[in-house]
Design a protein around this motif. Structure first.
Motif: not given
Length: 337
Positions: A116-117, A119, A212-213, A218, A225
């Protein structure tokens, strides 16, 4: 050539093969796999079913989701396999169950590129290669104007009620984003969040926010990211403050996102009674993130189910999965497609 001798030899070989297959099936018996209620895990469950069936198991898929599946496995030993358990929120419970021998980790990281993070869209980085860290982005709210208040930058967080909504509100506070000229945007729903990305990509606008990935978004939009520019500030800061939300986290320290822990869990029955090679298969079964995202985009574009995606994956990505199993199992899987 002695026809009688050859016939006897061939018959003995066939009988041995049948005995071996029957014995393998008997030793494996019935295996249950959690068909989790999100795309990547569902595809993995159906791939596992195909592989274990080729190993001689009778496989049943059962509906699953993170906490109910883990609780059932921990308390009853059923299902036998949970292909994709996101364990951060219950790491202590998972470690306790594994430490006590009730459950086993079949694979500690079944996919690469997980996490997660924050982007960005790739065209933003093409135009502004200087945006190498979160701090560099936060210094340029003018590049990401809020539609409702163009004097402020728009940071797209999570819908209310999601766990990531709490974490993002704390990070908004930790990075002093309000003072830097940013608004924290609640997208309202998963569809709202996805729609904001799709619209920005299609219109060539800049977008900055949480995701999230692995996910189809994505993969489809090639989200990039963001490097937070700071180290992870520790579990006490994250678990004891950031994850609780800004209202319950008075002094959060700036931090990169906590590393996502995703495990494949297996039961005692699978661990001890599964077919020969099964645990080696689970240990080797690591999906490259790029391949998983490709499959998620395929599912999104075609409306394909987890079963459909498993068939497509097994048909199109032999270069990936055949290294997870022996040649005879791979041949059996291919013959079943």
């Amino acid at each position: 050539m002695n026809i009688k001798f050859s016939t006897k030899v061939l018959g003995a070989v066939a009988a041995a093969f049948l005995l071996s297959t029957t014995s393998n099936a008997a030793s494996c018996g019935k295996i249950t796999i959690a068909d989790m209620n999100w795309a990547s895990a569902s595809m993995m469950a159906h791939v596992d079913k195909a592989i274990l069936t080729a190993m001689g198991c009778e496989v049943e898929l059962v509906a699953g989701s993170t906490m109910p599946t883990f609780t059932s496995m921990n308390e009853t030993g059923d299902p036998d396999v949970a292909p994709e358990i996101w364990a951060n929120a219950m790491a202590d419970l998972v470690d306790s169950a594994v430490g006590a021998g009730r459950l086993h980790i079949g694979n500690a990281a079944p996919m690469t590129g997980l996490g997660e993070g924050w982007w960005l869209l790739p065209h933003t980085l093409d135009a502004h290669p200087e945006l190498t860290t979160a701090q560099a982005i936060l210094a340029r709210p003018d590049l990401f104007p809020d539609k409702e208040d163009p004097s402020k930058g728009a940071f797209h967080g999570c819908p209310a009620g999601w766990g990531c909504q709490l974490s993002n509100s704390s990070l908004y506070k930790a990075f002093d984003m309000e003072a830097l000229g940013w608004n924290l945007i609640d997208p309202g729903s998963a569809a709202g969040l996805d729609g904001s990305i799709a619209k920005a990509s299609e219109q060539g606008e800049n977008w900055f926010g949480y995701y999230w990935n692995p996910t189809s978004m994505v993969g489809k939009y090639d989200l990039q990211a963001v490097d937070f520019g700071v180290d992870y500030a520790g579990d006490d800061n994250w678990v004891g403050c950031i994850a609780l939300g800004a209202d319950n986290c008075s002094d959060p320290a700036p931090s990169s996102w906590i590393t996502s822990r995703v495990n494949t869990l297996v039961s005692d029955n699978m661990y001890y009674n599964g077919p020969t090679g099964a645990m080696d298969y689970f240990g080797d079964r690591t999906y490259p993130g790029s391949v998983m995202n490709e499959m998620l985009v395929w599912m999104d574009d075609t409306g394909g189910t987890g079963a459909d995606a498993a068939t497509e994956f097994l048909s199109s990505h032999g270069d990936t999965w055949k290294s997870w199993v022996s040649a005879d199992i791979a041949a059996s899987v291919e013959a079943s497609l």
